[in-house]
Design a protein around this motif. Structure first.
Motif, PDB file in Angstrom:
ATOM      1  N   LYS A 104      -7.188   6.846   2.474  1.00  0.00           N
ATOM      2  CA  LYS A 104      -8.169   7.586   1.649  1.00  0.00           C
ATOM      3  C   LYS A 104      -8.780   8.762   2.398  1.00  0.00           C
ATOM      4  O   LYS A 104      -8.917   9.855   1.869  1.00  0.00           O
ATOM      5  CB  LYS A 104      -9.313   6.646   1.232  1.00  0.00           C
ATOM      6  N   TYR A 105      -9.163   8.501   3.663  1.00  0.00           N
ATOM      7  CA  TYR A 105      -9.860   9.544   4.424  1.00  0.00           C
ATOM      8  C   TYR A 105      -8.848  10.284   5.313  1.00  0.00           C
ATOM      9  O   TYR A 105      -9.020  10.381   6.520  1.00  0.00           O
ATOM     10  CB  TYR A 105     -11.008   8.935   5.252  1.00  0.00           C
ATOM     11  N   ASN A 106      -7.760  10.745   4.691  1.00  0.00           N
ATOM     12  CA  ASN A 106      -6.680  11.398   5.446  1.00  0.00           C
ATOM     13  C   ASN A 106      -6.282  12.713   4.761  1.00  0.00           C
ATOM     14  O   ASN A 106      -6.792  13.020   3.676  1.00  0.00           O
ATOM     15  CB  ASN A 106      -5.481  10.439   5.523  1.00  0.00           C
ATOM     16  N   HIS A 107      -5.400  13.457   5.385  1.00  0.00           N
ATOM     17  CA  HIS A 107      -4.903  14.697   4.784  1.00  0.00           C
ATOM     18  C   HIS A 107      -3.484  14.467   4.287  1.00  0.00           C
ATOM     19  O   HIS A 107      -2.805  13.557   4.768  1.00  0.00           O
ATOM     20  CB  HIS A 107      -4.826  15.816   5.846  1.00  0.00           C
ATOM     21  N   ASP A 108      -3.079  15.350   3.412  1.00  0.00           N
ATOM     22  CA  ASP A 108      -1.680  15.314   2.962  1.00  0.00           C
ATOM     23  C   ASP A 108      -0.798  15.554   4.194  1.00  0.00           C
ATOM     24  O   ASP A 108      -1.074  16.444   4.998  1.00  0.00           O
ATOM     25  CB  ASP A 108      -1.481  16.437   1.921  1.00  0.00           C
ATOM     26  N   GLY A 109       0.188  14.686   4.407  1.00  0.00           N
ATOM     27  CA  GLY A 109       1.070  14.844   5.567  1.00  0.00           C
ATOM     28  C   GLY A 109       0.579  14.072   6.791  1.00  0.00           C
ATOM     29  O   GLY A 109       1.213  14.120   7.846  1.00  0.00           O
ATOM     30  N   GLY A 110      -0.492  13.368   6.611  1.00  0.00           N
ATOM     31  CA  GLY A 110      -1.044  12.591   7.745  1.00  0.00           C
ATOM     32  C   GLY A 110      -0.337  11.240   7.906  1.00  0.00           C
ATOM     33  O   GLY A 110       0.639  10.948   7.225  1.00  0.00           O
ATOM     34  N   GLY A 122      -6.748  11.101  10.076  1.00  0.00           N
ATOM     35  CA  GLY A 122      -7.566  11.631   8.982  1.00  0.00           C
ATOM     36  C   GLY A 122      -8.740  12.494   9.404  1.00  0.00           C
ATOM     37  O   GLY A 122      -8.738  13.095  10.491  1.00  0.00           O
ATOM     38  N   ILE A 123      -9.787  12.449   8.574  1.00  0.00           N
ATOM     39  CA  ILE A 123     -10.902  13.395   8.739  1.00  0.00           C
ATOM     40  C   ILE A 123     -11.837  12.996   9.892  1.00  0.00           C
ATOM     41  O   ILE A 123     -12.641  13.799  10.350  1.00  0.00           O
ATOM     42  CB  ILE A 123     -11.720  13.531   7.432  1.00  0.00           C
ATOM     43  N   GLN A 156      -0.769   9.950  -1.702  1.00  0.00           N
ATOM     44  CA  GLN A 156      -1.659  10.796  -0.899  1.00  0.00           C
ATOM     45  C   GLN A 156      -0.874  11.633   0.122  1.00  0.00           C
ATOM     46  O   GLN A 156      -1.459  12.400   0.882  1.00  0.00           O
ATOM     47  CB  GLN A 156      -2.653   9.924  -0.104  1.00  0.00           C
ATOM     48  N   GLY A 157       0.418  11.379   0.173  1.00  0.00           N
ATOM     49  CA  GLY A 157       1.246  12.098   1.146  1.00  0.00           C
ATOM     50  C   GLY A 157       0.984  11.626   2.571  1.00  0.00           C
ATOM     51  O   GLY A 157       1.027  12.406   3.530  1.00  0.00           O
ATOM     52  N   VAL A 158       0.735  10.343   2.719  1.00  0.00           N
ATOM     53  CA  VAL A 158       0.431   9.788   4.057  1.00  0.00           C
ATOM     54  C   VAL A 158       1.542   8.809   4.450  1.00  0.00           C
ATOM     55  O   VAL A 158       1.975   7.998   3.630  1.00  0.00           O
ATOM     56  CB  VAL A 158      -0.937   9.058   4.046  1.00  0.00           C
ATOM     57  N   GLU A 159       1.958   8.897   5.705  1.00  0.00           N
ATOM     58  CA  GLU A 159       3.035   8.024   6.178  1.00  0.00           C
ATOM     59  C   GLU A 159       2.442   6.742   6.781  1.00  0.00           C
ATOM     60  O   GLU A 159       1.457   6.790   7.526  1.00  0.00           O
ATOM     61  CB  GLU A 159       3.827   8.778   7.257  1.00  0.00           C
ATOM     62  N   LEU A 207       0.820  -1.224   0.000  1.00  0.00           N
ATOM     63  CA  LEU A 207       0.000   0.000   0.000  1.00  0.00           C
ATOM     64  C   LEU A 207       0.855   1.275   0.000  1.00  0.00           C
ATOM     65  O   LEU A 207       0.322   2.384  -0.063  1.00  0.00           O
ATOM     66  CB  LEU A 207      -0.933   0.003   1.213  1.00  0.00           C
ATOM     67  N   LYS A 208       2.165   1.089   0.081  1.00  0.00           N
ATOM     68  CA  LYS A 208       3.057   2.246   0.184  1.00  0.00           C
ATOM     69  C   LYS A 208       2.900   3.231  -0.978  1.00  0.00           C
ATOM     70  O   LYS A 208       2.788   4.456  -0.755  1.00  0.00           O
ATOM     71  CB  LYS A 208       4.510   1.776   0.304  1.00  0.00           C
ATOM     72  N   PRO A 209       2.865   2.731  -2.252  1.00  0.00           N
ATOM     73  CA  PRO A 209       2.732   3.681  -3.371  1.00  0.00           C
ATOM     74  C   PRO A 209       1.487   4.550  -3.244  1.00  0.00           C
ATOM     75  O   PRO A 209       1.545   5.759  -3.453  1.00  0.00           O
ATOM     76  CB  PRO A 209       2.626   2.765  -4.594  1.00  0.00           C
ATOM     77  N   LEU A 210       0.354   3.944  -2.837  1.00  0.00           N
ATOM     78  CA  LEU A 210      -0.896   4.710  -2.677  1.00  0.00           C
ATOM     79  C   LEU A 210      -0.728   5.762  -1.579  1.00  0.00           C
ATOM     80  O   LEU A 210      -1.124   6.930  -1.743  1.00  0.00           O
ATOM     81  CB  LEU A 210      -2.048   3.756  -2.314  1.00  0.00           C
TER      82      LEU A 210
END
Ligand code: ADP
Length: 471
Positions: free
Chosen positions: A368-374, A395-396, A334-337, A327-330
């Motif tokens: 998916k339900y997260n912010h960039d940098g989350g 996330g949200i 999304q800019g999620v760690e 799942l790393k590429p996805l």
């Protein structure tokens, strides 16, 4: 009924025998008195003893029988039937009595009791009274024999009467018992007949019909039935809602595709860029439709193959690491760690394919339900019995009133947002099904705008049909 039949079959014959025995004893003692009188009056030599003759006749009449006085030569000196006077009798019982042995005999066919006792000389009798000598051992003092017969017809009649009486009583008692049983069975089965009619009415025309509870039992059955019916109604409602959701989900992308295709058909000479853009949208809608169909197939397979899980012992740490790698590429897009924190090596019995699918859905949602940098933080731990997995995101979050619904099929907090990011509304329903198939539990908690936690508890050893406690 049973005791009555036993009484007729066993007790009445015993009672009859007892009556015969009592009569024999009475005859013996009467005969004893008379033999004494015969001996003391010298009756064997001279039968003109009036009171004794009268006594013998009275006894004969009282017993509807016969009295015979026989001397030591076995000659009949007195027969109350006046048949055998002067004749010699050599009947076994008379001969035995002449030898000093008293005897009694009950002849069932001729219905009479015969008693024969020896008449002892006065001197012999005195010796016996004084010495207590057994007369049967010595016949020297026997001067004659007294034979007494008695008809048993009165005893037989009494026995017959009792038998008939008990027979009639038995029949009456049987009929009474039958009537009482009929009355009570009718009374006790009445509520169940009403209940059957109610179920029948429900089945035939969906109407409840009259219903009244009579006893605890029929009340309990009715409550159980109502509970079952409510469940069946709820299941039917859920099925209908599911079918309408499925058709809606399948129709929506098709409708979009049709609109896009119609627009292209109706716009002659449209620029190539427009064609390209519309075709891109059509491809997106086809992907969406494919996702829904794939998720639906996963759910259907789960429902059907619940009993055929492919259970194996797997290293949970390796499995999650591998999953996060995929799942790393996805996540990067999304800019999620993605972070995995394992507290110990965990071996757990699961169906690897199904469990990977469930965890994948959870982590994917976290991305998916997260912010960039989350971030999405997966924690793995275990005790002696259970494996604990937490999927936490920044996330949200999920609104409080939606938390209870997120595991329902096709439920989405924000329909348009979910569709935009390719959600089908089936991901968490699949997760819940997989965890429940593994006898595990999942709980969600969330703070809107801050993030969500999904906590899974799974037994380390899979037990088919096992029940687990609440977390
Ligand atoms: P979808 O395919 O739409 O993501 P899911 O069944 O996976 O369907 O999730 C149901 C809904 O729950 C989603 O539409 C989303 O609104 C909400 N949801 C699920 N996971 C999360 C999460 N980690 N953070 C916020 N909302 C979530």
């Amino acid at each position: 009924m049973g005791p009555g039949v036993c009484f007729c079959a066993f007790m009445l014959p015993i009672d009859r025998q007892r009556s015969i025995d009592t009569n024999v004893t009475r005859m013996m003692s009467q005969a004893q008195v008379i033999t004494n009188q015969i001996a003391s009056t010298g009756y064997l030599d001279n039968q003109s003893v009036d009171f004794l003759n009268a006594e013998l006749v009275a006894l004969s009449n009282a017993y509807s029988g016969r009295v015979m006085v026989i001397d030591s030569t076995l000659k009949v000196v007195k027969d109350t039937y006046d048949i055998d006077d002067g004749k010699y009798v050599v009947w076994d019982n008379v001969v035995s009595a002449a030898k000093g042995q008293s005897a009694s005999y009950h002849d069932k066919y001729s219905k009479c009791i015969t008693v024969t006792i020896p008449i002892l000389s006065l001197s012999k009798k005195e010796n016996i009274d004084n010495d207590d000598t057994d007369v049967s051992s010595d016949n020297s003092g026997v001067i004659g024999v007294l034979l007494l017969t008695r008809s048993t017809e009165d005893i037989d009649q009494e026995f017959e009467f009792q038998r008939n009486l008990f027979g009639e009583m038995l029949i009456i008692a049987g009929m009474l018992a039958f009537a009482i049983a009929l009355f009570f069975s009718n009374r006790y089965t009445h509520p169940f007949r009403l209940f059957k009619r109610r179920v029948h009415n429900l089945k035939e025309n969906g109407k409840e019909g009259e219903w009244k509870k009579f006893y605890t039992e029929d009340g309990d059955i009715s409550d159980e039935f109502d509970g079952y019916r409510e469940r069946a109604v709820a299941m039917e409602d859920a099925r209908q809602a599911f079918v309408s959701n499925v058709s809606h989900e399948l129709k929506t992308p098709l409708a979009s595709i049709k609109v896009l295709a119609d627009s292209l058909n109706g716009s002659d000479g449209a620029p190539i860029e427009m064609y390209k853009e519309f075709m891109k949208d059509i491809t997106l809608e086809i992907d969406r439709e494919t996702n829904v169909i794939n998720d639906l197939l996963s759910l259907v397979r789960m429902d059907r193959s619940g009993a055929t899980l492919n259970i194996a012992q797997i290293h949970m740490n390796d499995m999650i690491e591998d999953l996060l790698r995929r799942l790393k590429p996805l996540a990067e897009k999304q800019g999620v760690e993605l972070v995995l924190e394992s507290f110990r090596p965990v071996l757990c019995e699961v169906d690897e394919v199904k469990f990977t699918l469930a965890l994948m859905n959870l982590v994917e949602n976290g991305i998916k339900y997260n912010h960039d940098g989350g971030y999405v933080h997966v924690t793995l731990n275990a005790d002696k019995q259970y494996c604990f997995i937490r999927v936490e995101d920044s996330g949200i979050g999920i609104p409080e009133d939606s938390i209870g619904h997120v595991f329902e099929r096709f439920y989405r907090v924000d329909k348009s947002h979910s569709r935009e990011i390719g959600g089908t509304g089936l991901g968490l329903a699949i997760v819940a099904d997989v965890i429940s198939l593994h006898k595990g539990e999942i709980k969600v908690s969330s703070v809107l705008g801050e993030g969500s936690f999904f906590d899974i508890r799974l037994p380390l050893k899979y037990v088919a049909g096992g029940v687990n406690d609440e977390i």
